[in-house]
Write an enzyme that holds these catalytic residues in place. Structure first.
Site, PDB file in Angstrom:
ATOM      1  N   LYS A  15       0.825  -1.216   0.000  1.00 41.55           N
ATOM      2  CA  LYS A  15       0.000   0.000   0.000  1.00 41.55           C
ATOM      3  C   LYS A  15       0.854   1.260   0.000  1.00 41.55           C
ATOM      4  O   LYS A  15       0.627   2.174  -0.774  1.00 41.55           O
ATOM      5  CB  LYS A  15      -0.889   0.079   1.257  1.00 41.55           C
ATOM      6  CG  LYS A  15      -1.923  -0.990   1.379  1.00 41.55           C
ATOM      7  CD  LYS A  15      -2.852  -0.706   2.560  1.00 41.55           C
ATOM      8  CE  LYS A  15      -2.163  -0.696   3.912  1.00 41.55           C
ATOM      9  NZ  LYS A  15      -1.646  -2.010   4.356  1.00 41.55           N
ATOM     10  N   ARG A  90      -9.178   1.404   9.118  1.00 42.83           N
ATOM     11  CA  ARG A  90      -8.741   0.058   9.482  1.00 42.83           C
ATOM     12  C   ARG A  90      -9.830  -0.686  10.246  1.00 42.83           C
ATOM     13  O   ARG A  90      -9.644  -1.845  10.580  1.00 42.83           O
ATOM     14  CB  ARG A  90      -7.499   0.158  10.362  1.00 42.83           C
ATOM     15  CG  ARG A  90      -6.206  -0.217   9.651  1.00 42.83           C
ATOM     16  CD  ARG A  90      -5.134  -0.208  10.703  1.00 42.83           C
ATOM     17  NE  ARG A  90      -3.906  -0.856  10.357  1.00 42.83           N
ATOM     18  CZ  ARG A  90      -2.873  -0.260   9.772  1.00 42.83           C
ATOM     19  NH1 ARG A  90      -2.961   0.978   9.378  1.00 42.83           N
ATOM     20  NH2 ARG A  90      -1.745  -0.918   9.592  1.00 42.83           N
ATOM     21  N   ARG A 127      11.760  -6.428   4.888  1.00 49.95           N
ATOM     22  CA  ARG A 127      11.760  -5.076   4.329  1.00 49.95           C
ATOM     23  C   ARG A 127      12.531  -4.088   5.209  1.00 49.95           C
ATOM     24  O   ARG A 127      12.670  -4.254   6.417  1.00 49.95           O
ATOM     25  CB  ARG A 127      10.344  -4.566   4.062  1.00 49.95           C
ATOM     26  CG  ARG A 127       9.638  -4.030   5.270  1.00 49.95           C
ATOM     27  CD  ARG A 127       8.306  -3.393   4.873  1.00 49.95           C
ATOM     28  NE  ARG A 127       7.524  -3.109   6.056  1.00 49.95           N
ATOM     29  CZ  ARG A 127       6.275  -2.683   6.040  1.00 49.95           C
ATOM     30  NH1 ARG A 127       5.650  -2.498   4.896  1.00 49.95           N
ATOM     31  NH2 ARG A 127       5.631  -2.442   7.159  1.00 49.95           N
ATOM     32  N   ARG A 163      11.554  -1.779  10.656  1.00 51.72           N
ATOM     33  CA  ARG A 163      10.574  -1.183  11.547  1.00 51.72           C
ATOM     34  C   ARG A 163      10.473  -2.030  12.808  1.00 51.72           C
ATOM     35  O   ARG A 163      10.606  -3.240  12.751  1.00 51.72           O
ATOM     36  CB  ARG A 163       9.199  -1.160  10.851  1.00 51.72           C
ATOM     37  CG  ARG A 163       8.898   0.133  10.171  1.00 51.72           C
ATOM     38  CD  ARG A 163       7.655   0.063   9.344  1.00 51.72           C
ATOM     39  NE  ARG A 163       6.453  -0.393  10.051  1.00 51.72           N
ATOM     40  CZ  ARG A 163       5.229  -0.291   9.544  1.00 51.72           C
ATOM     41  NH1 ARG A 163       5.042   0.255   8.353  1.00 51.72           N
ATOM     42  NH2 ARG A 163       4.190  -0.726  10.204  1.00 51.72           N
ATOM     43  N   ARG A 174      -0.082  -8.700  13.636  1.00 50.49           N
ATOM     44  CA  ARG A 174      -0.690  -7.678  12.766  1.00 50.49           C
ATOM     45  C   ARG A 174      -1.586  -8.324  11.703  1.00 50.49           C
ATOM     46  O   ARG A 174      -2.618  -7.779  11.340  1.00 50.49           O
ATOM     47  CB  ARG A 174       0.412  -6.828  12.117  1.00 50.49           C
ATOM     48  CG  ARG A 174       1.032  -5.844  13.111  1.00 50.49           C
ATOM     49  CD  ARG A 174       2.380  -5.334  12.658  1.00 50.49           C
ATOM     50  NE  ARG A 174       2.341  -4.570  11.444  1.00 50.49           N
ATOM     51  CZ  ARG A 174       3.372  -4.457  10.605  1.00 50.49           C
ATOM     52  NH1 ARG A 174       4.514  -5.084  10.864  1.00 50.49           N
ATOM     53  NH2 ARG A 174       3.269  -3.730   9.539  1.00 50.49           N
TER      54      ARG A 174
HETATM   55  P1  AMP Z   1       1.117   0.977   9.148  1.00 49.45           P
HETATM   56  O1  AMP Z   1       2.328   1.805   8.890  1.00 49.45           O
HETATM   57  O2  AMP Z   1      -0.083   1.416   8.347  1.00 49.45           O
HETATM   58  O3  AMP Z   1       1.365  -0.500   9.042  1.00 49.45           O
HETATM   59  O4  AMP Z   1       0.715   1.250  10.681  1.00 49.45           O
HETATM   60  C1  AMP Z   1       1.591   0.895  11.745  1.00 49.45           C
HETATM   61  C2  AMP Z   1       0.808   0.793  13.052  1.00 49.45           C
HETATM   62  O5  AMP Z   1       0.197   2.068  13.344  1.00 49.45           O
HETATM   63  C3  AMP Z   1      -0.353  -0.196  13.037  1.00 49.45           C
HETATM   64  O6  AMP Z   1       0.068  -1.530  13.301  1.00 49.45           O
HETATM   65  C4  AMP Z   1      -1.233   0.377  14.142  1.00 49.45           C
HETATM   66  O7  AMP Z   1      -0.703   0.075  15.416  1.00 49.45           O
HETATM   67  C5  AMP Z   1      -1.090   1.873  13.926  1.00 49.45           C
HETATM   68  N1  AMP Z   1      -2.111   2.408  12.993  1.00 49.45           N
HETATM   69  C6  AMP Z   1      -1.885   2.989  11.764  1.00 49.45           C
HETATM   70  N2  AMP Z   1      -3.041   3.361  11.183  1.00 49.45           N
HETATM   71  C7  AMP Z   1      -4.024   3.019  12.057  1.00 49.45           C
HETATM   72  C8  AMP Z   1      -5.451   3.111  12.024  1.00 49.45           C
HETATM   73  N3  AMP Z   1      -6.108   3.637  10.977  1.00 49.45           N
HETATM   74  N4  AMP Z   1      -6.138   2.654  13.108  1.00 49.45           N
HETATM   75  C9  AMP Z   1      -5.514   2.125  14.176  1.00 49.45           C
HETATM   76  N5  AMP Z   1      -4.176   1.993  14.273  1.00 49.45           N
HETATM   77  C10 AMP Z   1      -3.424   2.431  13.221  1.00 49.45           C
END
Ligand code: AMP
Length: 229
Positions: A15, A90, A127, A163, A174
């Protein structure tokens, strides 16, 4: 008509990479809620302090906090020609709130990037991102490879690293959280004419071409409603 997009898909589906490419090609901002939260953690703000433990465990930050962040962000003038949301919504509650925020604006185009689980685990645990600016490492530069240690970010010169939530234990959590909370969004959106399902288990350039074609078709279909914002 503004190009208002959301990119759905499990962690590791691509994404972020695809949203970056598309945002650049169309000259609209990419809004990654994960990046916003990681920025808050790095800055040590109150939001960051609250979010860090939740993110490190692979869980979701509360809907209330996330909806507030996105609402504020979508009120800024730079989204007038459109935006790409990456990582939001989400949960179904976030999707419902987003529909409220979108009232009176051009309708959402939904891009759902689909990739099998085994491929996701492989991608996520190998990654790399830049420790300085958060950009993705170039394609093919993988965690643990001899080249990774000496490579530097093309955008800011920073070093690459993994990360904190890209280790196997947290990745599996996740993916579970995705199945439980985020997969239902596919049902929420898939009956809309602007829903685009994309096979993400291909080379990034091929995925990008499919997204471009699907979004162009959805936008040209003259979606009903909206006032051009
Ligand atoms: P991402 O970079 O999109 O994988 O997000 C990393 C982490 O941020 C996720 O595993 C969640 O803990 C938190 N996070 C990001 N976006 C959201 C969202 N829309 N709702 C809840 N938690 C989020």
């Amino acid at each position: 008509m503004a190009l208002n997009l959301i990119f759905l898909g499990p962690p590791g589906a691509g994404k972020g990479t695809q949203a970056d490419r598309f945002a650049q090609a169309k000259g609209i901002p990419k809004i990654s809620t994960g990046d916003i939260l990681r920025g808050a953690v790095a800055a040590g703000s109150e939001l960051g302090l609250r979010a860090k433990a939740i993110m490190d465990a692979g869980n979701l930050v509360s809907d209330e906090i996330m909806i507030g962040i996105v609402k504020e962000r979508l009120d800024r003038p730079d989204v007038s020609a459109g935006f790409i949301l990456d990582g939001f919504p989400r949960t179904v509650a976030q999707a419902e709130a987003l529909d409220g925020i979108m009232a009176g604006r051009s309708p959402l185009i939904i891009v759902d990037i689909q990739v099998p689980d085994a491929e996701l685990v492989r991608r996520l645990t190998s990654r790399l991102i830049c420790r300085g600016c958060g950009a993705n490492a170039p394609e093919g530069l993988l965690a643990g490879s001899p080249e990774a240690a000496s490579a530097r970010c093309g955008k800011c010169g920073g070093e690459f690293g993994q990360r904190a939530d890209d280790n196997e234990t947290v990745v599996l959590e996740r993916l579970k959280v995705y199945q439980r909370n985020t997969k239902p969004l596919v049902d929420y959106y898939q009956s809309r004419p602007s829903f685009c399902a994309i096979d993400g288990a291909q080379a990034p350039a091929q995925v990008a071409a499919k997204i471009e074609a699907a979004v162009d078709a959805a936008a040209a279909a003259g979606l009903p409603g909206g006032t051009g914002r």
